[in-house]
Structure formats: structure tokens, C-alpha cells
Design an enzyme around this catalytic site. Structure first.
Site, PDB file in Angstrom:
ATOM      1  N   ASP A   1      -1.696   6.241   6.622  1.00 52.80           N
ATOM      2  CA  ASP A   1      -2.796   5.470   6.034  1.00 52.80           C
ATOM      3  C   ASP A   1      -3.126   4.385   7.049  1.00 52.80           C
ATOM      4  O   ASP A   1      -2.390   3.408   7.185  1.00 52.80           O
ATOM      5  CB  ASP A   1      -2.340   4.874   4.698  1.00 52.80           C
ATOM      6  CG  ASP A   1      -3.373   3.915   4.095  1.00 52.80           C
ATOM      7  OD1 ASP A   1      -4.414   3.675   4.730  1.00 52.80           O
ATOM      8  OD2 ASP A   1      -3.108   3.396   2.984  1.00 52.80           O
TER       9      ASP A   1
ATOM     10  N   LYS B   1     -12.514  -2.000   5.987  1.00 56.99           N
ATOM     11  CA  LYS B   1     -11.710  -2.994   6.687  1.00 56.99           C
ATOM     12  C   LYS B   1     -12.208  -3.172   8.118  1.00 56.99           C
ATOM     13  O   LYS B   1     -12.373  -4.274   8.586  1.00 56.99           O
ATOM     14  CB  LYS B   1     -10.221  -2.590   6.704  1.00 56.99           C
ATOM     15  CG  LYS B   1      -9.659  -2.160   5.357  1.00 56.99           C
ATOM     16  CD  LYS B   1      -9.577  -3.300   4.350  1.00 56.99           C
ATOM     17  CE  LYS B   1      -9.353  -2.811   2.923  1.00 56.99           C
ATOM     18  NZ  LYS B   1      -8.125  -2.097   2.685  1.00 56.99           N
TER      19      LYS B   1
ATOM     20  N   TRP C   1       0.823  -1.219   0.000  1.00 62.26           N
ATOM     21  CA  TRP C   1       0.000   0.000   0.000  1.00 62.26           C
ATOM     22  C   TRP C   1       0.843   1.248   0.000  1.00 62.26           C
ATOM     23  O   TRP C   1       0.544   2.208  -0.731  1.00 62.26           O
ATOM     24  CB  TRP C   1      -0.998  -0.020   1.158  1.00 62.26           C
ATOM     25  CG  TRP C   1      -2.099  -1.013   0.897  1.00 62.26           C
ATOM     26  CD1 TRP C   1      -2.346  -2.166   1.584  1.00 62.26           C
ATOM     27  CD2 TRP C   1      -3.069  -0.973  -0.157  1.00 62.26           C
ATOM     28  NE1 TRP C   1      -3.408  -2.834   1.029  1.00 62.26           N
ATOM     29  CE2 TRP C   1      -3.874  -2.120  -0.042  1.00 62.26           C
ATOM     30  CE3 TRP C   1      -3.339  -0.077  -1.192  1.00 62.26           C
ATOM     31  CZ2 TRP C   1      -4.930  -2.398  -0.921  1.00 62.26           C
ATOM     32  CZ3 TRP C   1      -4.387  -0.352  -2.069  1.00 62.26           C
ATOM     33  CH2 TRP C   1      -5.162  -1.509  -1.919  1.00 62.26           C
TER      34      TRP C   1
END
Ligand code: PLP
Length: 382
Positions: free
Chosen positions: A185, A209, A109
Site C-alpha cells: 500500500d 495524497k 493503515w
């Protein structure tokens, strides 16, 4: 279908992921008529008093849950984590005039974040955690990061969902000689543990999530970082515009905010091991992760390859060891898991193997069921 009173299957999806069953039941009960309004939340004006009360409660509950200080604004946006990879530089890279952004790459990511930020900023990789084989199994020590004095901000991904690497502590950039704000993040571990806001300038995350359905993106930003957007930044993605309109500049993801609000309520009242709220869910997350990692470490058949100090409490990638790692045995493992009601354990396509995502909504019993299956499978195939 399940027999009456049986539990639902345990869902180990990395995202969109399992939600607390109590929340799903409440959503179901309120679907046709929210609190006597005669409407579903999906059918309400975002400017009506009913929905405003839902959004205000969600924000207040999140602020309390995560102990977000008063000088931070909470924004409910759209676009997901990936869009934030562009929205963050469009809002912050112009601050201070250097156009410089320092990125810490610790997995898939943050690699994506760096690639996207290059379109808007002068990006330097401050550190890269990849090993010689290109795998992310450890975190680069902050003392060794290359930080530029005039960088507009420093970016990191505090939990790498695919690689299973998590910062157990956020770096203190000031102590490292940097004046730049830290951007994190936190998509895949938001609300699983406390955030040290003294070390953070901005945190963003997709909801799907750990806090709700896909479509809602959470941004928590320090007020002094607002108002620096580049001219090319779309107004709907200018944090200052969104903040001034209390996340109602355009229609926000209303249903997502409603479900996330119920999750925040669930978390606030969550009890475990004599604790309540975030401390309780964190302790359960610690216990679930410990049980699973201990089982993998003691196994002759399975392994997790992440260094112990940075193993994720949320996402646990695991693999069959050495000669056992054949497509046939991987498939047999996944098929047997499905038969037992252990769903979505296949690893990300970029790394293969298996991955158990054990977010807030996963009960301890789900991890116990997975551990029992790992042991049974080993007894038959090890
Ligand atoms: C899932 C995820 C993303 C991407 O989110 P989208 O909502 O698909 O854009 C970004 N960062 C992290 C850490 C993630 O886990």
C-alpha cells in the site's frame, strides 16, 4: 484573500493534500475548453478520442516516471486505499489454493488492511511493529517475520501516513525464503521515490495524497497475478477485467485521471539540485525531511518519536514534549500556524499532537516557513 503575487498558504494536509500550483493553474485554464475541444474534461465521453489520449498519456508518463516494467499493468480504479483492502484479497487470496495471507502490521493503515482481509482470507500477522504502549515507532526486522511457505501474498504498508513510519527499502521476500508476491500500500508516498519492482507483485494507492484528487485509485499489478479473483469479487473490481478493458470496463474517474496526468507531467519535468524528474523530487523530499527532523531533534519543546531508520519523508508527526504537552499549548501552536499561513497541521485524532505532511507538492520554502515558526514558538514558550 491573498494580496496579489503573494504565495498561497502552505498546506500540510495528510490528504486530500496540496497539489502543485502549476497543475492547479493549468486545470483552471483548461476548465471550460480542453485543447480547443469545446468541452471540459469532465464533460467528455471516456470512450472519445480526446479522453483516450488523456488516459494513454497519463499511463505512459507514469510508467516512465516510476520505471514500471512491461510485465506490470497499470490500472486506474475507484474505491480508494480502503476498498483495495478488500479488492486485493478478493483478487489474490485464491491464488495457489491456500487462502493464506501474511500481513506485516506497522501502523494504523496496515492494521486496517489486516482486519479487512480477514473477511476473505486466512490472515496471519507476520510481524507487528507496535511497542508496549501500542505505538508504531519502528519497523520489525524482516529476518524475524513469520512467513508461511504457501501464502498467496504478503502485505505491507510502505508508508504509514498516520504513524510516520516508512520502509526505506522493500524486503526481498525471496531472500527470506518466501515465494509469495509482495503487495504494498503505497498510497502516501507513491511517486516520491523510486519503487524496486523486482520485489513487488502489486502496489496500490489512493491518489489524494501525492498524485491528484480523491476518487482515483492506482493499482500496478504483475500480469501473472491477474485471473485469480474469487467468485464473489465484483466484476468492476476484478483486476483481469479492468486490465483487459484498459481501465474502461466502467466509467473511470476521468477528471482524476486528467489531473493525475498533469501531475505526472509536472514530475517528469521537475528540476532540483541539478537533477530532473523522479530523482529531483526525491532529492527535494530528502532535503525537506532532513530539515524538519533536524529541527525537531534539536528542539527542547517539540519531538518526533519515530526511530531514525524508518522516519517517513512524507508524514512527520510531532508532539510537544513532556510537561509542555497541554491542550492549551497545542491549540496555541495550531492557531499561530494558521495565522502564518501554515494550514492543516493538526495530528490525526488517533495519535494527537501535530503532523506535517510534506508531499511532493510542498516546496522547500514551505518547510523552511514551518521550521521558522517552530523556532519562534519555542523562543516564546520553551
Ligand atoms: C489515506 C490512506 C488510505 C485510505 O485511502 P482512502 O482513499 O481514504 O480509502 C489507505 N492507506 C494509506 C497508507 C493511506 O495513507
Amino acid at each position: 484573500m491573498n494580496p496579489p503575487n503573494a504565495h498561497r498558504p502552505y498546506n500540510f494536509s495528510a490528504g486530500p493534500a496540496a497539489l502543485p500550483e502549476e497543475v492547479l493553474s493549468q486545470v483552471s485554464a483548461e476548465m471550460l475548453d480542453w485543447h480547443g475541444s469545446g468541452m471540459s474534461v469532465m464533460e467528455m465521453s471516456h470512450r472519445g478520442k480526446e479522453f483516450i489520449s488523456i488516459a494513454e498519456a497519463a499511463e505512459a508518463d507514469l510508467r516512465e516516471l516510476l520505471q514500471v516494467p512491461a510485465q506490470f499493468r497499470i490500472l486506474f480504479m475507484q474505491g480508494g486505499g480502503l476498498a483495495e483492502n478488500a479488492i486485493v484479497p478478493m483478487n489474490l487470496a485464491g491464488r495457489g489454493g491456500s487462502g493464506q495471507v501474511d500481513m506485516v502490521v506497522t501502523g494504523s493503515w496496515s492494521s486496517k488492511s489486516a482486519a479487512e482481509a480477514r473477511r476473505y482470507a486466512d490472515v496471519q500477522i507476520a510481524a507487528n511493529g507496535a511497542n508496549a504502549q501500542g505505538h508504531y515507532q519502528s519497523l520489525p526486522a524482516p529476518q524475524n517475520w513469520r512467513l508461511r511457505p504457501d501464502a498467496a501474498y504478503v502485505h505491507l504498508c510502505s508508508n504509514e501516513t498516520i504513524d510516520g513510519v516508512e520502509f526505506q527499502e522493500l524486503p526481498d521476500l525471496q531472500a527470506l525464503g518466501s515465494r509469495a508476491p509482495l503487495v504494498i500500500d503505497f498510497s502516501s508516498h507513491v511517486a516520491s521515490r523510486p519503487v524496486d519492482w523486482s520485489r513487488v507483485g502489486l502496489a496500490f494507492g489512493g491518489a489524494q495524497k501525492n498524485i491528484g484528487p480523491a476518487g482515483l485509485t492506482l493499482v500496478i499489478v504483475r500480469e501473472d497475478l491477474l485471473g485469480h479473483a474469487l467468485p464473489i469479487c465484483p466484476s468492476a473490481f476484478d483486476y483481469k477485467t479492468v486490465a483487459e478493458a484498459h481501465s474502461m470496463y466502467n466509467t473511470p474517474p476521468t477528471f482524476g485521471i486528467y489531473v493525475a496526468g498533469l501531475v505526472f507531467q509536472w514530475l517528469k519535468h521537475f528540476r532540483y539540485a541539478g537533477l530532473t524528474g523522479l530523482a529531483a523530487i526525491e532529492q527535494r523530499n530528502i532535503d525537506k525531511a532532513r530539515l524538519l527532523y533536524e529541527t525537531l531533534d534539536q528542539s527542547a519543546l517539540f519531538e518526533n518519536r519515530v526511530a531514525a531508520h524508518c522516519r517517513s519523508r512524507m508524514n512527520v508527526p510531532f508532539f510537544l514534549r513532556g510537561e509542555y504537552d497541554t491542550p492549551q499549548l497545542n491549540d496555541a501552536f495550531l492557531a499561530g500556524a494558521r495565522e502564518r499561513g501554515l494550514l492543516q497541521l493538526k495530528g490525526h485524532k488517533s495519535v494527537g499532537g501535530m503532523r506535517a505532511s510534506i508531499y511532493n507538492a510542498m516546496p522547500l520554502e514551505g518547510v523552511q516557513a514551518l521550521v521558522a515558526y517552530l523556532k519562534d514558538f519555542e523562543a516564546h514558550h520553551g
